[in-house]
Write an enzyme that holds these catalytic residues in place. Structure first.
Site, PDB file in Angstrom:
ATOM      1  CD  GLU A 154      -8.677   1.270   8.082  1.00 33.85           C
ATOM      2  OE1 GLU A 154      -8.557   0.340   8.899  1.00 33.85           O
ATOM      3  OE2 GLU A 154      -8.200   2.406   8.270  1.00 33.85           O
ATOM      4  CG  ASP A 162      -0.225  -0.359   2.532  1.00 34.83           C
ATOM      5  OD1 ASP A 162       1.021  -0.368   2.552  1.00 34.83           O
ATOM      6  OD2 ASP A 162      -0.915  -0.628   3.525  1.00 34.83           O
ATOM      7  CG  HIS A 222      -5.622  -1.938   9.043  1.00 33.61           C
ATOM      8  ND1 HIS A 222      -5.800  -0.710   9.641  1.00 33.61           N
ATOM      9  CD2 HIS A 222      -4.290  -2.069   8.861  1.00 33.61           C
ATOM     10  CE1 HIS A 222      -4.627  -0.131   9.803  1.00 33.61           C
ATOM     11  NE2 HIS A 222      -3.690  -0.930   9.349  1.00 33.61           N
ATOM     12  CG  ASN A 226      -8.665  -1.037  12.282  1.00 30.50           C
ATOM     13  OD1 ASN A 226      -7.761  -1.700  11.777  1.00 30.50           O
ATOM     14  ND2 ASN A 226      -9.174   0.035  11.693  1.00 30.50           N
TER      15      ASN A 226
HETATM   16  C1  GLP Z   1      -0.327   0.480   8.771  1.00 25.18           C
HETATM   17  C2  GLP Z   1      -0.039  -0.311   7.466  1.00 25.18           C
HETATM   18  C3  GLP Z   1      -0.145  -1.789   7.709  1.00 25.18           C
HETATM   19  C4  GLP Z   1       0.542  -2.109   9.007  1.00 25.18           C
HETATM   20  C5  GLP Z   1      -0.272  -1.568  10.149  1.00 25.18           C
HETATM   21  C6  GLP Z   1       0.408  -1.696  11.505  1.00 25.18           C
HETATM   22  O1  GLP Z   1      -1.365   1.364   8.704  1.00 25.18           O
HETATM   23  N1  GLP Z   1      -0.857   0.043   6.352  1.00 25.18           N
HETATM   24  O2  GLP Z   1       0.445  -2.487   6.613  1.00 25.18           O
HETATM   25  O3  GLP Z   1       0.622  -3.506   9.186  1.00 25.18           O
HETATM   26  O4  GLP Z   1      -0.707  -0.279   9.904  1.00 25.18           O
HETATM   27  O5  GLP Z   1       1.420  -0.757  11.698  1.00 25.18           O
HETATM   28  P1  GLP Z   1       2.510  -0.903  12.818  1.00 25.18           P
HETATM   29  O6  GLP Z   1       3.376  -2.036  12.420  1.00 25.18           O
HETATM   30  O7  GLP Z   1       3.256   0.408  12.812  1.00 25.18           O
HETATM   31  O8  GLP Z   1       1.808  -1.154  14.088  1.00 25.18           O
END
Ligand code: GLP
Length: 237
Positions: free
Chosen positions: A135, A62, A130, A128
């Site tokens: 989402e 993404d 995702h 959440n």
């Molecule tokens: C982000 C990314 C995800 C990631 C998630 C967790 O928004 N789009 O790919 O896995 O949130 O992030 P973090 O590893 O900083 O907790």
């Protein structure tokens, strides 16, 4: 789903890299990569190794809409900083968050995914539930699409920006159908703030309300957790 508990992120990174190397040794050529704080230790481990990635194609999940590749919070910048500037790969694909026609960009990305089937997908987990930027409520059949980020995701990601107002409100993300098309999936989750999402992912119903719950239906998923992230699982010791 295979659940493996590790002592810390370092151990999780080592284990994930072992799984990646095992697949690369047996012919894998395409890695799906994630951003966020979770995979950083994995990328450090990859960088510190003497492994040759020059035959490997990478496809990222993404990108924020509206951030250029050299914006410090863009996922392009993140990948360059943590991995791509240190190791040579065959080629990289990341959605273009500055595309003037985002629908065309999504279609372009789906074509890339069709041409380069992902052998192993690395995933983090949103608080959440995702995966990528899919989402809660996203259909399991979704392909690459534009996402309106939820307030909770914007708040969770605000820590990387100077101000919460600076967090983009939209992203372009691989869809859930593309993620689960990966032959193998390695999901990493660390910390207490992921514990609720981990429980829903592993023990809850398979429902778009928790996008990661679809992984219960995948044939080859390894979930790597630290003690805190695993703390709400009923079988947790
Ligand atoms: C982000 C990314 C995800 C990631 C998630 C967790 O928004 N789009 O790919 O896995 O949130 O992030 P973090 O590893 O900083 O907790």
């Amino acid at each position: 789903m295979k659940i493996i508990k590790v002592a810390n992120q370092q151990a999780g990174a080592q284990l994930a890299f072992e799984l990646i190397k095992e697949k690369l040794k047996t012919g894998a050529q395409v890695l799906g990569l994630a951003t966020g704080s979770t995979p950083i230790a994995l990328y450090q481990t990859m960088v510190a190794s003497d492994w040759d990635f020059s035959a490997v194609t990478t496809i990222n999940l993404d990108e924020y809409i509206g951030l250029s590749a050299n914006h410090e919070q863009s996922y392009h910048y993140f990948m360059d900083r943590h991995l791509f500037s240190h190791k040579d790969f065959k080629q990289h694909f990341i959605p273009n968050g500055l595309a003037s026609d985002l629908q065309a960009e999504a279609a372009r990305y789906d074509e890339i995914l069709a041409n380069y089937p992902i052998d192993l997908q690395v995933l983090g987990l949103g608080q959440n539930g995702h995966i990528g930027f899919n989402e809660p409520g996203t259909p399991f059949t979704s392909q690459t699409h534009v996402v309106n980020l939820t307030e909770s995701t914007i708040q969770a990601n605000a820590r990387f920006f100077a101000d919460e107002k600076d967090v983009p409100s939209q992203a372009i993300s691989m869809g859930i159908a593309s993620i689960i098309a990966a032959k193998t999936i390695v999901l990493l989750a660390y910390g207490e703030e992921k514990a609720t999402a981990v429980k829903a992912m592993v023990e809850g119903p398979v429902t778009p309300a928790c996008p990661a719950s679809i992984l219960q239906d995948h044939r080859d998923v390894v979930v790597i957790l630290d003690q805190a992230a695993a703390s709400q699982l009923s079988a947790c010791d």
